[in-house]
Design a protein around this motif. Sequence first.
Motif: not given
Length: 252
Positions: A149-162
């Motif tokens: 019930a906890t949402k875990f997501v992953k994102i490439i760092s520079t896609d999230c914060i240039p």
Amino acid sequence: MGDYHFVYKDVEGASTQWDDIQRKLGNLPPKAPAFKPPPFTPAPDQDSLPKDRSWIDNKTQEELEGLEDDLDDDRFLEEYRKKRLAEMKEAAKVPKFGTVIPISGSDFVKEVSQAPPDVWVVVILYKDGYPECGVLLQCLEELATRYPATKFVKIISTDCIPNYPDYNLPTLLVYNNGAVKATHVGMRSFGRRCTPEGVALVLCQSDPVLNDGLSGSDSSRKNVIEGVRRSFLEKIVKEHEDDDNDDGSSSD
């Protein structure tokens, strides 16, 4: 021809009036009671046995819905059936994730910032090829399974914060109700050995971040911390036992 004597035998237990008189005078022993076979008692039918809480707890939602006629005569069980059905329907409303979901920069607002207010979101900023990112991701995958019930997501760092600096990787962001609740930069927050249990304790330090979907937020947080500590101790004991076994086998 020889003499033949016919002996009449009446129904077992029957007697003549003469016999009865002789018994009253004490000249004959008391009449034995007529044989009667023991009454037949059928084996208990499982469906007819008294129904208690453990019996109803093992029923599925479909089975519970089919019990209405059987339980009409028992107020407690009927009320309990309704309560449990309501709990099941409420639990079914809780979003279930169960894995670390990959997202892109354009997904961030929808998947993280605009997540429902009752959903905690754990975001890992990472890059492939960084061993520490791989270690933390592995821990999060296990936690995502334990706490769906906890949402875990992953994102490439520079896609999230240039231009996000690589020396800050991996970075964990904890969101709830559209706001950042915690930030963990690098691995130092998780100790010398990064384990799922250690990460869980850090995440639950001040907020009920991890949710299995089965209990309220406060009790859930307490259960998470207690379960994590128990699991952590069990792992330590097992590692010591394995080390002892290895030492014993090498000395042979």
